[in-house]
Motif scaffolding. Structure first.
Motif, short mmCIF file in Angstrom:
data_model
loop_
_atom_site.label_atom_id
_atom_site.label_comp_id
_atom_site.label_asym_id
_atom_site.label_seq_id
_atom_site.Cartn_x
_atom_site.Cartn_y
_atom_site.Cartn_z
N LEU A 1 0.84 -1.19 0.00
CA LEU A 1 0.00 0.00 0.00
C LEU A 1 0.88 1.24 0.00
CD1 LEU A 1 -2.48 -0.86 2.92
CD2 LEU A 1 -2.99 -0.98 0.48
N ALA A 2 0.38 2.30 -0.59
CA ALA A 2 1.06 3.59 -0.48
C ALA A 2 -0.02 4.67 -0.42
CB ALA A 2 1.98 3.82 -1.68
N ALA A 3 0.13 5.58 0.52
CA ALA A 3 -0.89 6.62 0.69
C ALA A 3 -0.67 7.75 -0.31
CB ALA A 3 -0.83 7.16 2.11
N LEU A 4 -1.77 8.26 -0.86
CA LEU A 4 -1.72 9.43 -1.73
C LEU A 4 -2.42 10.58 -1.01
CD1 LEU A 4 -2.89 7.73 -5.05
CD2 LEU A 4 -0.54 8.39 -4.45
N GLU A 5 -2.30 11.78 -1.55
CA GLU A 5 -2.98 12.91 -0.91
C GLU A 5 -4.49 12.76 -0.96
OE1 GLU A 5 -1.83 16.69 -2.33
OE2 GLU A 5 0.23 16.49 -1.60
N ASN A 6 -4.96 12.14 -2.04
CA ASN A 6 -6.41 12.01 -2.23
C ASN A 6 -6.84 10.56 -2.47
OD1 ASN A 6 -5.10 11.84 -4.63
ND2 ASN A 6 -6.66 12.96 -5.80
N GLY A 7 -6.09 9.63 -1.93
CA GLY A 7 -6.47 8.23 -2.11
C GLY A 7 -5.38 7.29 -1.66
N VAL A 8 -5.35 6.13 -2.29
CA VAL A 8 -4.37 5.12 -1.90
C VAL A 8 -3.96 4.30 -3.12
CG1 VAL A 8 -6.13 3.40 -1.30
CG2 VAL A 8 -3.90 3.30 -0.18
N GLU A 9 -2.72 3.88 -3.13
CA GLU A 9 -2.25 2.98 -4.18
C GLU A 9 -2.16 1.57 -3.59
OE1 GLU A 9 0.84 5.55 -6.90
OE2 GLU A 9 1.50 4.89 -4.92
N ILE B 1 -6.70 4.21 -6.16
CA ILE B 1 -8.10 4.39 -5.73
C ILE B 1 -8.23 5.77 -5.09
CG2 ILE B 1 -9.92 3.46 -4.26
CD1 ILE B 1 -8.32 0.77 -4.41
N LEU B 2 -9.01 6.61 -5.70
CA LEU B 2 -9.16 7.99 -5.21
C LEU B 2 -10.42 8.14 -4.37
CD1 LEU B 2 -8.09 9.89 -8.46
CD2 LEU B 2 -6.67 9.16 -6.54
N ASP B 3 -10.45 9.23 -3.61
CA ASP B 3 -11.58 9.45 -2.70
C ASP B 3 -12.91 9.59 -3.44
OD1 ASP B 3 -9.85 9.34 -0.63
OD2 ASP B 3 -9.69 11.50 -0.34
N ASP B 4 -12.85 10.05 -4.68
CA ASP B 4 -14.11 10.19 -5.43
C ASP B 4 -14.63 8.84 -5.94
OD1 ASP B 4 -12.42 9.51 -7.45
OD2 ASP B 4 -12.43 11.47 -8.45
N GLY B 5 -13.93 7.75 -5.58
CA GLY B 5 -14.40 6.41 -5.96
C GLY B 5 -13.78 5.89 -7.24
N SER B 6 -13.07 6.76 -7.97
CA SER B 6 -12.50 6.30 -9.24
C SER B 6 -11.31 5.37 -8.99
CB SER B 6 -12.05 7.50 -10.08
OG SER B 6 -11.02 8.19 -9.41
N VAL B 7 -11.17 4.39 -9.86
CA VAL B 7 -10.09 3.41 -9.72
C VAL B 7 -9.32 3.34 -11.03
CG1 VAL B 7 -9.52 1.00 -9.25
CG2 VAL B 7 -11.49 2.03 -8.12
N LYS B 8 -8.03 3.51 -10.95
CA LYS B 8 -7.19 3.39 -12.15
C LYS B 8 -6.33 2.14 -12.00
CE LYS B 8 -3.47 5.84 -13.80
NZ LYS B 8 -2.61 6.97 -13.57
N THR C 1 -6.08 9.46 8.07
CA THR C 1 -6.83 8.30 7.60
C THR C 1 -5.87 7.12 7.53
OG1 THR C 1 -8.30 9.68 6.30
CG2 THR C 1 -8.17 7.37 5.67
N ILE C 2 -6.33 5.95 7.95
CA ILE C 2 -5.46 4.78 8.00
C ILE C 2 -5.91 3.78 6.95
CG2 ILE C 2 -4.65 2.88 9.49
CD1 ILE C 2 -6.13 5.49 11.41
N TYR C 3 -4.95 3.26 6.21
CA TYR C 3 -5.23 2.17 5.28
C TYR C 3 -4.46 0.95 5.74
CZ TYR C 3 -7.09 5.63 2.00
OH TYR C 3 -7.83 6.62 1.40
N PHE D 1 -8.55 -2.12 3.70
CA PHE D 1 -9.49 -1.51 4.63
C PHE D 1 -9.11 -0.05 4.85
CE2 PHE D 1 -9.04 -5.96 5.46
CZ PHE D 1 -10.35 -6.42 5.54
N ARG D 2 -10.13 0.79 4.94
CA ARG D 2 -9.89 2.21 5.18
C ARG D 2 -10.55 2.58 6.50
NH1 ARG D 2 -13.46 6.57 2.91
NH2 ARG D 2 -12.38 8.55 3.26
N TYR D 3 -9.81 3.24 7.36
CA TYR D 3 -10.35 3.70 8.64
C TYR D 3 -10.35 5.22 8.62
CZ TYR D 3 -9.77 -1.14 9.77
OH TYR D 3 -9.88 -2.51 9.73
N TRP D 4 -11.49 5.80 8.57
CA TRP D 4 -11.62 7.24 8.40
C TRP D 4 -12.50 7.83 9.49
CZ3 TRP D 4 -16.59 9.14 6.98
CH2 TRP D 4 -17.52 8.12 6.72
N TYR D 5 -12.23 9.06 9.80
CA TYR D 5 -12.94 9.72 10.90
C TYR D 5 -14.23 10.35 10.38
CZ TYR D 5 -13.57 12.32 15.22
OH TYR D 5 -14.07 12.79 16.41
#
Lengths: 738, 291
Positions: A60-68, A91-98, A310-312, A320-324
């Motif tokens: 996993l790698a965290a992005l500013e607006n999602g996760v790799e 995987i971005l916060d807006d739900g888009s997946v590349k 936010t924790i992935y 799994f994503r743990y968000w407040y």
């Protein structure tokens, strides 16, 4: 004066009392005002690229607006082989997946497949560790680095690499050095940016699985004795201990956040420790999410900076994503208490699913005899009974090991037939068999196990009763029906009492004499004695106590060996709870041309659930039962050692094909039992058998523990039949009359 | 006027007495009387305490085979242990009396058995009496067949020995205290009249020890119920039928949530003990009046 002092003292006491309790209205309003905001769990679904069938999350790698998410993904080829490719999902916060292939790994890690881990360092470089195999299956460790975001990579060749077997965690410091833990060799080390050994670090590698997190100039690892996390700062050479007792057999992973806080995750939850703080703050309770599942094994964790962070994290197959969530109630308004003596995986899964589905009620699962339990089973039963007598107690009871009949008779349990009518369809035969004589349903198993036997020809008649089995054993001639390898006196008594002891538990006239007489005939016919696994090569080197423990869990091995070498013609297995667990038995039946049968349509109920009539949250309890018997929960853990009772889940379980797993049993150089996924015919046979089950095994563990030694004393001729029968009748009559 | 002041003082004293007694009274009321009343109430109700069933629970326990077995075993244990304990400890106390040095030594050592943890006692019992324990090993050495002592009728004897070992010293101390309270002048006067030791014992010592006998007997009775701990730890919930005691059945009933049966049995047990104690007390009082 005295009077004045007395008045003053009274006033002080009164003021203190008022101060302590506080105005009730105020406390209520505070509770109402300050009750929002908590971490929530979200399972991120990963797509599988077309043409591929299975994939494993390796980083996993965290992005500013999602996760790799980095994966190792498999495709089944037409020629029966499989090929692997590496993918990256953004995987971005807006739900888009590349989705994109990970070129540097496809090029360099072609022989990957073991303990692969990918991380992204602070400078953006990608690192991968994996263990391949060289000649003679020797482990060959590899560290690969890509500094152009995955286009190309280079392999590190320093002298430290070859000393690693399996780096189960590693991190990169700002100076490019790599800190790692070696699961296989149990050590902690620091490599320079070329992979050369810099130094070994001090940490705990014996009492806990070594693990670390690294960021900036800091490395966190488990301190010696596993009672703290030690954080080294390479910049100034200092170290600090963050007190944290690592539970035995617990898997811990850690990660630093951008602000220097250390995050720790284990089965009990996710914790945060600020850089200059002194306490761990639990931000996620493991009992309310996937972390608490026995099947969950965290692989990697990354922290995305934010306010709050936010924790992935991932296990081998999910992210799994743990968000407040600022709007979620900080604490649930109701607590639904679920109690069991021993841990039940299906219940644990239902708790997670229930808590994830809504936030108003928090399901709390209490396992009385958990890892930290210090009392006996009776201690916990008595504590529970005390609560029930006081009109309190848990809302939902998992009744395994508890006096179910007594609870039903005394009106402790509520009728749950109505609840199950609203739930998804369960196996009607199991539901009917679980009903009380008054036709009402007070307790229902969440799963079942099936006792099975096989023999040549028509096994049903041989295993239909104990006397029929004794007749068949005596008529079997030179090749005994059952194998004395798997059935010494102790195992004969335990298994046959469990399968054929129903009349004893009902204290029927003459039942004890008949039982002893039949079991004596069987023992004599198969040549049983006190020794277990005699002659079985696989058992050599083990003590009788060790073998007894093994055979009590799985008695297939010695019986299949005996069948394959013509030492016995039939087998009587312990109850089977999954196709995975029973694969080898089913395969042996097919290869040795044997026919399977059940034992008088009996089944072993597992995870029997009931609702406390005096419970405070009956609606929530009903909702929990709906979750517990739902398809999602019942089919959630394919490795669970119990067949689901949800109709759709059992059908899916028996229709599922899993070709990724196989096992074998080498009998001798010429005979090997090779087990692949059970055939469709075998699964269909099992399915029709399960649909006809109508009698729960009449096992009473307390009575069984008292009767088995008496049966053994007859079998080993310490007692005559009359003496043993007398002792057994005395025990049964005292026990049952209580 | 003096009478009025006395009356006021009397009220004041009564209030003070009540104030000092209040903590104990509240404690006894909350911890003893109230639970006892609840147990009596529950003995006439169903298991969960919501349906009145009259004497049904009493009928049920009298018809209960395990209860009858447990009561029989408990009575047998009491009838064997208490007389044995009282006689042995009295005989020893008489031997030690007037031997001051020995008394001082034994006063300390005799009480040691009371402070030995139950778990240690249980371990010793198991080491000696287990099927593969020391006694069986000795039997094998002597050519006899080893036995599972704790799972046979012999278990009762083991329990009796265990009880005697534990409380023997304590009772000796009680008897010694009783003996010390008898004035020497009685013996001197008797000897002047020509009484020998035996006559002194039967006509002075024994009658004078009446109060001690009562206390020692009641304590022995109460302590005999405590031996359940050893029986439970040695042989579990379902021991050999010879040591299946009243507490076993009560404990097992609680595991099965049979609160109604436990309550009825507890009421009967309480009445039985009260009956025995009152009878002994009355006998003592009559003797005193006779004297």
């Amino acid at each position: 004066m005295k009077k004045a002092i007395s008045i003053l003292l009274c006033a002080v006491l009164l003021a203190g009392a008022i101060g302590c309790s506080g105005p009730s209205g105020a406390s209520n309003s505070n509770a109402a005002d300050a009750a929002t905001g908590r971490y929530m769990e979200q399972v991120i679904d990963l797509p599988i690229p077309e043409g591929f069938s299975e994939q494993y999350v390796i980083g996993l790698a965290a992005l500013e607006n999602g996760v790799e998410v980095f994966t190792n993904t498999y495709a089944d080829n037409k020629d029966g082989t499989s090929s692997a490719r590496y993918f990256r999902y953004t995987i971005l916060d807006d739900g888009s997946v590349k989705t994109a292939e990970e070129q540097w790994l496809n090029d360099l890690a072609v022989d990957g497949g073991n303990e692969m881990r990918v991380i992204r360092a602070k400078d953006g470089a990608l690192y991968m560790f994996y263990s391949g195999f060289g000649e003679n299956y020797q482990i060959q460790p590899h560290f690969i680095v890509s500094r152009d975001d995955g286009k190309t990579g280079t392999e590190l060749t320093g002298d430290g690499i070859s000393t690693i077997a399996i780096a189960n965690s590693f991190g990169v410091l700002d100076d490019g050095s790599i800190a790692y833990t070696d699961y296989f060799n149990a050590n902690l080390g620091l490599l320079d940016q070329n992979g050369s050994m810099v130094e070994q670090l001090e940490g705990e590698t014996g009492k806990a699985t070594p693990t670390l997190a690294a960021s900036g100039s800091r490395i966190a690892t488990i301190a010696p004795e596993a009672k703290a996390i030690r954080v080294y700062d390479r910049a100034d050479g200092t170290s600090a201990n963050y007190e944290y007792a690592i539970a035995e057999n617990s898997s811990v992973i850690m990660a630093f956040s951008a602000d220097g806080a250390l995050y720790l995750c284990d089965a009990t939850g996710i914790y945060r420790h600020t850089q200059d703080g002194t306490l761990w703050e639990r931000i996620m309770d493991g009992g309310t999410c996937n972390l608490g599942l026995p099947s969950f094994y965290p692989g990697n964790m990354v922290i995305r900076a934010g306010s709050p962070d936010t924790i992935y994290l991932c296990d081998s197959s999910s992210v799994f994503r743990y968000w407040y969530d600022e709007t979620a109630p900080a604490a649930a308004s109701e607590e639904l208490n679920i109690f069991s003596l021993k841990e039940n995986e299906t219940v644990q899964q239902a708790v997670v699913a229930f808590n994830r589905a809504q936030s108003e009620v928090l399901a709390i699962y209490t396992v009385a005899m958990g890892q930290d339990a210090g009392g006996t089973e009776q201690d916990y039963i008595k504590a529970l009974n005390t609560e029930l007598l006081a009109g309190n107690g848990p809302d939902v009871l998992i009744l395994d090991g508890l006096p179910v009949e007594s609870y039903v008779q005394k009106g402790v349990l509520a009728e749950i037939g109505g609840i199950l009518d609203q739930a998804e369809v369960v196996l009607p035969n199991i539901r009917t068999a679980s009903q009380s004589p008054d036709g009402k349903l007070y307790a229902m198993p969440t799963g079942i196990r099936v006792p099975l036997a096989y023999a040549s020809g028509d096994p049903d008649s041989a295993f239909s009763s104990l006397s029929a089995l004794a007749d068949a054993c005596e008529a079997s001639g030179t090749e005994p029906l059952l194998s004395s390898t798997a059935f010494n006196y102790q195992m004969l008594a335990e298994v046959l009492l469990s399968y054929y002891g129903g009349d004893l538990y009902q204290n029927k006239d003459g039942a004890v004499n008949a039982f002893l007489s039949d079991i004596g005939r069987i023992s004599k016919a198969i040549g049983a004695d006190e020794v277990l696994c005699e002659g079985w090569e696989a058992a050599q080197g083990s003590t009788q106590e060790e073998l007894l423990k093994v055979v009590r869990m799985q008695n297939g091995g010695p019986q299949i060996w005996a069948n394959a070498t013509n030492r016995a013609s039939a087998a009587l297995f312990l109850p089977m709870g999954s196709l995975y667990g029973g694969m080898i038995n089913l395969a042996a039946a097919e290869q040795l041309n044997k026919t399977f049968c059940g034992i008088n349509k009996q089944y072993e109920p597992v995870g029997i659930v009931g609702v406390n009539r005096a419970g405070k949250h009956t609606d929530a309890a009903a909702s929990f039962l709906n979750t517990l018997f739902s398809y999602d929960v019942q089919s959630g853990n394919k490795f669970a050692e119990q067949f689901p009772v949800n109709q759709k889940a059992i059908e899916e379980t028996l229709n599922r094909v899993d070709n990724t797993i196989s096992s074998g049993m080498s009998i001798d150089p010429e005979i090997t039992i090779f087990a692949e996924w059970p055939s469709e015919a075998m699964r269909a046979m099992l399915g029709s058998m399960i649909k006809e089950l109508n009698r729960p095994l009449a096992t009473d563990h307390t009575l069984s523990e008292m009767l088995v030694p008496l049966i053994v004393s007859y079998l080993d001729s310490s007692d005559t039949l009359e003496t043993a029968a007398g002792k057994m009748e005395s025990v049964i009559s005292t026990y049952l009359s209580e | 006027m003096i009478r009025a002041r006395n009356k006021r003082m009397g009220r004041g004293e009564a209030r003070a007495a009540l104030a000092f007694l209040a903590p104990s009274l509240i404690g006894i009321f909350g911890m003893v009387l109230l639970p006892t009343a609840d147990v009596i109430r529950r003995s006439f109700f169903s298991a969960m305490g919501n349906t009145f069933v009259g004497l049904e629970n009493y009928r049920a326990i009298f018809e209960n085979e395990s209860f009858r077995l447990a009561v029989g075993n408990t009575i047998r244990f009491l009838l064997v242990c208490i007389p044995l304990l009282l006689l042995l400890s009295l005989a020893t106390a008489l031997m030690l009396y007037r031997r001051k040095r020995l008394q001082d030594l034994f006063r300390t050592t005799y009480l040691l058995t009371l402070v030995v943890p139950v778990t240690s006692v249980v371990m010793i019992i198991q080491t000696v009496f287990h099927k593969n324990g020391l006694l069986s090993a000795l039997c094998a050495l002597l050519g006899s067949t080893p036995q599972d002592w704790l799972n046979s009728e012999f278990a009762f004897l083991v329990l009796v020995v265990c009880y005697l070992w534990k409380y023997f010293g304590y009772n000796v101390i009680l008897w010694l205290a009783g003996l010390a309270a008898i004035p020497d002048s009685y013996y001197e006067a008797a000897r002047v009249d020509g009484a020998n030791e035996i006559k002194c014992f039967f006509y002075i010592t024994l009658p004078q020890l009446g109060g001690t006998l009562f206390i020692t007997g009641v304590l022995a009775l109460i302590n005999s119920f405590k031996v359940f701990r050893e029986a439970y730890l040695v042989a579990g919930r379902y021991p050999n039928s010879s040591i299946y005691m009243l507490q076993h059945v009560l404990s097992n009933w609680f595991s099965n949530l049979d609160m109604q049966k436990i309550s009825a049995a507890a009421v009967l047990l309480m009445l039985s003990i009260l009956l025995v104690v009152f009878a002994a007390q009355r006998r003592m009082d009559r003797k005193k009046e006779g004297a």
